[in-house]
Scaffold this active site. Structure first.
Site, PDB file in Angstrom:
ATOM      1  N   HIS A 167      41.339 109.841  72.211  1.00 30.00           N
ATOM      2  CA  HIS A 167      39.953 109.366  72.224  1.00 30.00           C
ATOM      3  C   HIS A 167      38.938 110.464  71.923  1.00 30.00           C
ATOM      4  O   HIS A 167      37.746 110.321  72.207  1.00 30.00           O
ATOM      5  CB  HIS A 167      39.635 108.667  73.547  1.00 30.00           C
ATOM      6  CG  HIS A 167      40.140 107.263  73.540  1.00 30.00           C
ATOM      7  ND1 HIS A 167      41.408 106.931  73.946  1.00 30.00           N
ATOM      8  CD2 HIS A 167      39.573 106.121  73.105  1.00 30.00           C
ATOM      9  CE1 HIS A 167      41.578 105.630  73.784  1.00 30.00           C
ATOM     10  NE2 HIS A 167      40.489 105.114  73.278  1.00 30.00           N
ATOM     11  N   ASP A 174      32.973 106.035  82.216  1.00 29.07           N
ATOM     12  CA  ASP A 174      32.574 104.635  82.014  1.00 29.07           C
ATOM     13  C   ASP A 174      33.736 103.792  81.489  1.00 29.07           C
ATOM     14  O   ASP A 174      33.753 102.576  81.649  1.00 29.07           O
ATOM     15  CB  ASP A 174      31.432 104.552  80.993  1.00 29.07           C
ATOM     16  CG  ASP A 174      30.147 105.126  81.537  1.00 29.07           C
ATOM     17  OD1 ASP A 174      30.059 105.316  82.766  1.00 29.07           O
ATOM     18  OD2 ASP A 174      29.231 105.390  80.733  1.00 29.07           O
ATOM     19  N   GLU A 225      22.950 104.881  86.532  1.00 31.97           N
ATOM     20  CA  GLU A 225      22.893 105.245  85.102  1.00 31.97           C
ATOM     21  C   GLU A 225      21.614 104.648  84.515  1.00 31.97           C
ATOM     22  O   GLU A 225      20.739 104.173  85.231  1.00 31.97           O
ATOM     23  CB  GLU A 225      24.130 104.745  84.341  1.00 31.97           C
ATOM     24  CG  GLU A 225      25.402 105.516  84.654  1.00 31.97           C
ATOM     25  CD  GLU A 225      26.481 105.383  83.584  1.00 31.97           C
ATOM     26  OE1 GLU A 225      26.230 104.756  82.525  1.00 31.97           O
ATOM     27  OE2 GLU A 225      27.598 105.901  83.804  1.00 31.97           O
TER      28      GLU A 225
HETATM   29  P1  FAD Z   1      42.279 113.438  73.917  1.00 28.10           P
HETATM   30  O1  FAD Z   1      41.159 112.995  73.095  1.00 28.10           O
HETATM   31  O2  FAD Z   1      43.632 113.122  73.424  1.00 28.10           O
HETATM   32  O3  FAD Z   1      42.163 114.989  74.232  1.00 28.10           O
HETATM   33  C1  FAD Z   1      40.906 115.578  74.513  1.00 28.10           C
HETATM   34  C2  FAD Z   1      41.031 117.105  74.564  1.00 28.10           C
HETATM   35  O4  FAD Z   1      41.796 117.457  75.702  1.00 28.10           O
HETATM   36  C3  FAD Z   1      41.765 117.711  73.363  1.00 28.10           C
HETATM   37  O5  FAD Z   1      41.287 119.008  73.156  1.00 28.10           O
HETATM   38  C4  FAD Z   1      43.197 117.771  73.841  1.00 28.10           C
HETATM   39  O6  FAD Z   1      43.942 118.752  73.179  1.00 28.10           O
HETATM   40  C5  FAD Z   1      43.009 118.079  75.311  1.00 28.10           C
HETATM   41  N1  FAD Z   1      44.042 117.486  76.147  1.00 28.10           N
HETATM   42  C6  FAD Z   1      44.521 116.220  76.132  1.00 28.10           C
HETATM   43  N2  FAD Z   1      45.439 116.083  77.098  1.00 28.10           N
HETATM   44  C7  FAD Z   1      45.519 117.269  77.726  1.00 28.10           C
HETATM   45  C8  FAD Z   1      46.284 117.763  78.817  1.00 28.10           C
HETATM   46  N3  FAD Z   1      47.153 116.983  79.463  1.00 28.10           N
HETATM   47  N4  FAD Z   1      46.118 119.033  79.188  1.00 28.10           N
HETATM   48  C9  FAD Z   1      45.235 119.846  78.565  1.00 28.10           C
HETATM   49  N5  FAD Z   1      44.495 119.445  77.518  1.00 28.10           N
HETATM   50  C10 FAD Z   1      44.634 118.171  77.120  1.00 28.10           C
HETATM   51  N6  FAD Z   1      33.751 110.949  78.832  1.00 28.10           N
HETATM   52  C11 FAD Z   1      33.058 111.070  79.974  1.00 28.10           C
HETATM   53  O7  FAD Z   1      32.992 112.135  80.548  1.00 28.10           O
HETATM   54  N7  FAD Z   1      32.408 109.993  80.495  1.00 28.10           N
HETATM   55  C12 FAD Z   1      32.477 108.761  79.949  1.00 28.10           C
HETATM   56  O8  FAD Z   1      31.904 107.819  80.471  1.00 28.10           O
HETATM   57  C13 FAD Z   1      33.223 108.604  78.756  1.00 28.10           C
HETATM   58  N8  FAD Z   1      33.330 107.401  78.166  1.00 28.10           N
HETATM   59  C14 FAD Z   1      34.064 107.274  77.036  1.00 28.10           C
HETATM   60  C15 FAD Z   1      34.176 106.024  76.440  1.00 28.10           C
HETATM   61  C16 FAD Z   1      34.923 105.849  75.298  1.00 28.10           C
HETATM   62  C17 FAD Z   1      35.034 104.490  74.670  1.00 28.10           C
HETATM   63  C18 FAD Z   1      35.559 106.978  74.718  1.00 28.10           C
HETATM   64  C19 FAD Z   1      36.345 106.842  73.457  1.00 28.10           C
HETATM   65  C20 FAD Z   1      35.438 108.231  75.277  1.00 28.10           C
HETATM   66  C21 FAD Z   1      34.687 108.387  76.448  1.00 28.10           C
HETATM   67  N9  FAD Z   1      34.553 109.627  77.066  1.00 28.10           N
HETATM   68  C22 FAD Z   1      33.848 109.750  78.220  1.00 28.10           C
HETATM   69  C23 FAD Z   1      35.051 110.850  76.423  1.00 28.10           C
HETATM   70  C24 FAD Z   1      36.402 111.263  76.930  1.00 28.10           C
HETATM   71  O9  FAD Z   1      36.257 112.011  78.116  1.00 28.10           O
HETATM   72  C25 FAD Z   1      37.026 112.132  75.849  1.00 28.10           C
HETATM   73  O10 FAD Z   1      37.176 111.310  74.727  1.00 28.10           O
HETATM   74  C26 FAD Z   1      38.326 112.771  76.173  1.00 28.10           C
HETATM   75  O11 FAD Z   1      38.709 113.379  74.971  1.00 28.10           O
HETATM   76  C27 FAD Z   1      39.413 111.860  76.720  1.00 28.10           C
HETATM   77  O12 FAD Z   1      40.221 111.242  75.773  1.00 28.10           O
HETATM   78  P2  FAD Z   1      41.823 111.334  75.828  1.00 28.10           P
HETATM   79  O13 FAD Z   1      42.319 111.227  77.225  1.00 28.10           O
HETATM   80  O14 FAD Z   1      42.323 110.394  74.825  1.00 28.10           O
HETATM   81  O15 FAD Z   1      42.094 112.836  75.389  1.00 28.10           O
END
Ligand code: FAD
Length: 518
Positions: free
Chosen positions: A96, A157, A268
């Site tokens: 994400h 969220d 919010e």
């Molecule tokens: P990824 O996108 O896969 O990874 C994000 C980063 O973390 C990359 O650099 C990756 O290499 C690293 N990473 C992933 N897993 C690990 C691990 N296990 N250990 C170390 N590093 C790791 N954020 C908020 O704070 N508040 C919100 O309300 C919010 N709402 C969102 C709503 C939507 C619809 C979306 C798409 C995103 C939202 N986000 C929000 C953002 C979210 O926190 C980030 O997108 C974050 O990247 C999480 O996605 P992911 O778990 O798929 O991680």
């Protein structure tokens, strides 16, 4: 002549070495590593995609780990290959990210979802907590902890994100004003460092690694397990929205609410520009049961600021909670006829964005480019920012929600790696735009990107002290200025835990290198 020929050969060898050094090749040794999971060298395309839908870097291999030890074996192997291999590693949570942060150009992407750690375990008692895998989705944690009448305190969220992904950033939502972000609610981590070591860390044990990893953008280690604090979970939520036409009044009320202890459990807000029609349709998961007066309120194209509040309760507390809400609302200065109320189960409230996701997916509008911009703005400059951006730069908000709400910095731990504005109260302003594919109009990618650029320029020129959340930069100078006085500590942490800069190449902060030094 002989000398010249030798010089040319030497030159060509140098070029070959340089090319070889810069283009990572997947060593056959990866194929023979003793792991329980497996590498995929062909089906790698999904690892070059993310929610942002704008950046795509193809990895050479995807690791599907079964255990933390698979991850450690792989990273250690790459660490032992030294700087000559140029091979890097990115953990991919649920994909994400917005700008390729979880991607690794010609490197190895670790598909965290394959990780099969010990089962999630809830510990009840006076200070309850849950032990989870770093790859766990927050929605699954909610379901599991609710079986024990418990739940995490701080959320995002949207819950279909992984623990490792949000803890690498911060994890902010409407509960952060009281409990701090998700990184303030973690007690312990298991991490695989850039040297392939598996390390347990907490406030007491290996504390520098613990705080480095929290908000550390994946730079110092891969989170394989986490211990998350829990609290008793309520059954129901009173979900409330009220409207303002004046930003100053809206912000004053928000700040008054976050400074009080017993007001609401979630605070919010969002901006509505140039919309007509009835308000109830504006965010699909909110389905209010309103007085006739409120449901007939029309915006008539005015810029409105919507304060969004939630109060948690159990059915037997209904009367007293209603009374408390009435008292809190009586202190607000919103447009009197605009009180929108709803009452939903706790789980439905927390998983609200997923309802919108299902709707958008069914219309093919989920997998479009998302040129999001998330900013943290000091309280003292929020008025200038709002005046310029909502008054001049943005002419409508039909490309997606714009969230705006203050949080208390005292609830953030200054030992983590996260970068924040310097004031005690700062606002999260999130421009969550979706671009219409191949449009050249105001809903197209180019237009939205140029708006984002104007907003960032405004922050820069007016010196507003703004920090990006989920930061993205292309140059070393930009990263340095993002970190400001924290840059040296960040580099020091990198040189301690990932000295070859193997991890998180998609953030583009460091390039794989000879061991870093200050
Ligand atoms: P990824 O996108 O896969 O990874 C994000 C980063 O973390 C990359 O650099 C990756 O290499 C690293 N990473 C992933 N897993 C690990 C691990 N296990 N250990 C170390 N590093 C790791 N954020 C908020 O704070 N508040 C919100 O309300 C919010 N709402 C969102 C709503 C939507 C619809 C979306 C798409 C995103 C939202 N986000 C929000 C953002 C979210 O926190 C980030 O997108 C974050 O990247 C999480 O996605 P992911 O778990 O798929 O991680």
């Amino acid at each position: 002549m002989h000398f010249l020929r030798n010089l040319i050969i030497l030159f060509l060898i140098c070029i070959a070495i340089k090319i070889n050094l810069c283009v990572p090749t997947i060593p056959s040794s990866l194929k023979t590593l003793p792991i329980d999971g497996h590498f995929d060298f062909k089906q790698v395309h999904h690892a070059a995609k993310d929610f942002g839908n704008r950046y795509s870097f193809l990895p050479s291999a995807v690791l599907h780990p079964k255990s933390a030890s698979d991850i450690a074996t792989t990273v250690k192997h790459i660490w032992e290959m030294g700087p000559g291999s140029h091979l890097t590693v990115a953990a991919r949570g649920h994909g994400h990210s917005l700008q390729g942060q979880a991607q690794a150009h010609r490197g190895v992407v670790i598909n965290m979802e394959s990780l099969q750690g010990p089962k999630m375990k809830v510990h009840t008692g006076n200070f309850p907590y849950v032990d989870v895998s770093g790859s766990e989705l927050w929605i699954n944690i909610l379901h599991e902890t609710l079986k024990h009448g418990l739940a995490p305190k701080s959320w995002t969220d949207y819950l279909h994100l992984t623990v490792g992904g949000t803890l690498s950033n911060a994890g902010i939502s409407g509960q952060a004003f009281r409990h701090g972000p998700q990184i303030s609610n973690v007690r312990q981590l298991e991490v695989v460092t850039g040297k392939g070591e598996v390390v347990n860390c907490s406030e007491k044990q290996n504390s520098d690694l613990f705080y480095s990893v929290l908000g550390g953008l994946g730079q110092f280690g891969i989170i394989t397990r986490a211990r998350i604090s829990l609290e008793p979970a309520p059954k129901m939520v009173k979900w409330i929205r009220v409207l303002y036409t004046d930003f100053a009044t809206f912000a004053k009320d928000q700040e008054m609410l976050i400074s009080g202890e017993s007001t609401f459990d979630y605070i919010e807000g969002f901006v509505i520009i140039n919309r007509t029609g009835l308000l109830n349709n504006w965010r699909s998961s909110f389905n209010p049961n309103d007085s006739a007066q409120a449901s007939h309120f029309k915006s008539d194209g005015r810029t409105l600021f919507c304060l969004e509040l939630a109060k948690y309760f159990n059915p037997e507390e209904m009367a007293i909670v209603n009374q408390e809400i009435m008292t809190s609302l009586s202190q607000l200065n919103h447009i009197p006829s605009t009180l929108f109320q709803s009452q939903v189960p706790y789980i439905e409230f927390l998983d609200r964005v997923h309802i919108s996701e299902i709707k958008l997916r069914s219309k093919g509008l989920w997998e479009v480019p998302h040129p999001w911009l998330n900013l943290l703005i000091p309280r003292s400059n929020i008025h200038i920012f709002a005046q310029q951006v909502f008054g001049n730069i943005l002419t409508n908000t039909s490309n997606g929600p714009i969230l705006i709400y203050p949080v208390n910095k005292s609830k953030w731990d200054n030992r983590t790696s996260v970068v924040l504005p310097e004031e005690d109260v700062f606002y999260l302003v999130a421009f969550l735009s979706s671009a219409a594919p191949s449009s050249t109009g105001s809903d197209g990618l180019e237009h939205i990107l140029s708006q984002n650029k104007r907003i960032l320029e405004l922050c820069e020129i007016d010196g507003l002290g703004v920090k990006q959340y989920l930061p993205h930069y292309s140059t070393n100078g930009e990263w340095r200025s993002h970190f400001g006085p924290q840059w040296e500590a960040f580099v020091h942490r990198k040189s301690t835990y990932d000295p070859l800069a193997i991890l998180a190449p998609g953030q583009r902060i460091f390039q794989k290198a000879a061991p870093l030094s200050l």
